[in-house]
Motif scaffolding. Structure first.
Motif, PDB file in Angstrom:
ATOM      1  N   ALA A   1       0.780  -1.243   0.069  1.00  0.00           N
ATOM      2  CA  ALA A   1      -0.027  -0.280  -0.182  1.00  0.00           C
ATOM      3  C   ALA A   1       0.791   1.309   0.055  1.00  0.00           C
ATOM      4  O   ALA A   1       0.665   2.400  -0.776  1.00  0.00           O
ATOM      5  N   PHE A   2       1.969   1.288   0.980  1.00  0.00           N
ATOM      6  CA  PHE A   2       2.754   2.493   0.835  1.00  0.00           C
ATOM      7  C   PHE A   2       3.578   2.282  -0.504  1.00  0.00           C
ATOM      8  O   PHE A   2       3.769   3.634  -1.388  1.00  0.00           O
TER       9      PHE A   2
ATOM     10  N   GLU B   1      -9.747 -11.593   5.677  1.00  0.00           N
ATOM     11  CA  GLU B   1      -8.764 -11.584   5.005  1.00  0.00           C
ATOM     12  C   GLU B   1      -8.866 -10.635   3.585  1.00  0.00           C
ATOM     13  O   GLU B   1      -7.937  -9.267   3.516  1.00  0.00           O
ATOM     14  N   ARG B   2      -9.473 -11.071   2.629  1.00  0.00           N
ATOM     15  CA  ARG B   2     -10.079 -10.127   1.707  1.00  0.00           C
ATOM     16  C   ARG B   2     -10.690  -9.574   1.190  1.00  0.00           C
ATOM     17  O   ARG B   2     -10.443  -8.092   0.880  1.00  0.00           O
ATOM     18  N   SER B   3     -10.506  -8.323   3.137  1.00  0.00           N
ATOM     19  CA  SER B   3     -10.932  -7.194   3.320  1.00  0.00           C
ATOM     20  C   SER B   3      -9.825  -5.990   3.671  1.00  0.00           C
ATOM     21  O   SER B   3      -9.768  -5.410   3.559  1.00  0.00           O
ATOM     22  N   TRP B   4      -8.750  -7.163   3.475  1.00  0.00           N
ATOM     23  CA  TRP B   4      -7.639  -6.215   3.963  1.00  0.00           C
ATOM     24  C   TRP B   4      -6.608  -5.647   3.274  1.00  0.00           C
ATOM     25  O   TRP B   4      -6.845  -4.077   3.742  1.00  0.00           O
ATOM     26  N   PRO B   5      -6.580  -5.864   1.990  1.00  0.00           N
ATOM     27  CA  PRO B   5      -5.845  -4.589   0.960  1.00  0.00           C
ATOM     28  C   PRO B   5      -6.528  -3.121   0.516  1.00  0.00           C
ATOM     29  O   PRO B   5      -6.113  -2.389   0.959  1.00  0.00           O
ATOM     30  N   ALA B   6      -8.212  -3.515   0.819  1.00  0.00           N
ATOM     31  CA  ALA B   6      -8.782  -2.146   0.732  1.00  0.00           C
ATOM     32  C   ALA B   6      -8.913  -0.971   1.745  1.00  0.00           C
ATOM     33  O   ALA B   6      -8.272  -0.451   1.887  1.00  0.00           O
ATOM     34  N   LEU B   7      -9.031  -1.790   3.120  1.00  0.00           N
ATOM     35  CA  LEU B   7      -8.342  -1.636   4.688  1.00  0.00           C
ATOM     36  C   LEU B   7      -7.709  -0.734   4.539  1.00  0.00           C
ATOM     37  O   LEU B   7      -7.136   0.493   4.835  1.00  0.00           O
ATOM     38  N   ILE B   8      -6.538  -1.383   3.710  1.00  0.00           N
ATOM     39  CA  ILE B   8      -4.980  -0.472   4.592  1.00  0.00           C
ATOM     40  C   ILE B   8      -4.947   0.403   3.673  1.00  0.00           C
ATOM     41  O   ILE B   8      -4.647   1.329   3.630  1.00  0.00           O
TER      42      ILE B   8
END
Length: 315
Positions: A39-40, A78-85
């Motif tokens: 994400a960074f 875990e499927r939600s993690w990329p968008a949250l991050i």
């Protein structure tokens, strides 16, 4: 925001745990930090990931504790993690790299978004930046903060010096707190007859409404607190639990709230306290604690006298 809901699919607890965030397995911790780095990178920053923080080439540190807790508790797994991050990293960088609120907002705009916030003392820096804050209870600190569109910014003593008298600013902040809407309210009832109320909300200042508890109880329950006060718990920033003390049901309510507070605090974003407190005329006295022997309920002589009187009254 619902109080009770089905939890996300997680790795079994018997797998090796992450060294920093024990609610993650080692695998989950690795996935989480990898996605944070990604994400960074999407924002043009290369960061080095450590156990609880990441750092960029300029030496800036970004804490991961609250973000890890948000990911862990999201019911989608875990499927939600990329968008949250990605969302979190974007907000953090826009806040840090953009114009500072105190430089661009007018005095009226600053006062309109000023709130008191109750936080765990241990989450504040070791410096004297927040020494102006009251201690509403052992381990807690009340500071002033700005509720901004994409962030909540706690104000240091130096920042407040440019805004005016701290006492006057707190009066305005408290009035703003009183004016917040009630986002959610649920009554938790147990099989032993005990019950307590839970205020829920997306606002970062939901738990901080303990500072105006007497007015909040009147608003929600349509009745005032008795001179004996209330039991209160603020496990994390989005929850405030309370039980109005008026009869011997306070005893099972205390046991139930102690379990509720400890469980809610354990892996929460914006964790505040795992304790239950006795609120009386604005003074908060701890009634529970976690130690090596587990969860314990403790009562001083004054609270014990209240319990004995209430039991006798119900006899």
């Amino acid at each position: 925001m619902r109080l009770f809901r089905r939890g996300p699919k997680r790795d079994p607890r018997d797998l090796a745990r992450d060294g920093e965030f024990t609610f993650f397995s080692e695998r989950e911790g690795g996935v989480f930090r990898s996605q944070v780095r990604q994400a960074f990178a999407e924002q043009g920053l290369e960061v080095t990931a450590y156990a609880g923080v990441v750092t960029d080439s300029a030496g800036r540190q970004f804490g991961l504790g609250n973000l890890a807790a948000v990911c862990h508790r999201d019911r989608r797994g875990e499927r939600s993690w990329p968008a949250l991050i990605r969302d979190h990293v974007g907000k953090v960088l826009r806040t840090m790299d953009g114009p500072q609120p105190l430089d661009v907002l007018s005095e009226d705009e600053i006062r309109a978004c000023l709130f008191p916030r109750v936080v765990a003392q241990e989450t504040l820096p070791a410096s004297d930046s927040f020494r102006y804050g009251r201690a509403p209870a052992p381990g807690l600190r009340e500071v002033l903060a700005l509720d901004l569109p994409e962030a909540v910014q706690m104000l240091s003593e130096d920042s407040l010096a440019e805004l005016g008298d701290v006492a006057e600013l707190r009066i305005r902040a408290m009035n703003n707190l009183r004016a917040l809407p009630v986002e959610g309210h649920e009554t938790v009832r147990r099989g032993d007859g005990s019950a307590f109320e839970v205020l829920l909300g997306d606002s970062f200042f939901t738990a901080s409404r303990v500072l105006v508890l007497d007015e909040l109880v009147q608003r929600l329950m349509g009745t005032e607190l008795t001179p004996d006060g209330a039991l209160v718990a603020l496990p994390f920033r989005h929850q405030l639990a309370f039980h109005r003390i008026h009869d011997a049901q306070v005893i099972p309510a205390l046991q139930a709230m102690a379990q509720f507070a400890a469980a809610g605090h354990e892996d929460a974003a914006g964790a505040i306290s795992p304790r239950v407190f006795w609120w009386r005329r604005g003074v908060m006295t701890p009634l529970s604690r976690l130690d090596g022997e587990g969860l314990r309920v403790v009562a001083d002589a004054d609270f014990q006298a209240v319990l004995e009187r209430l039991v006798q009254d119900d006899a």
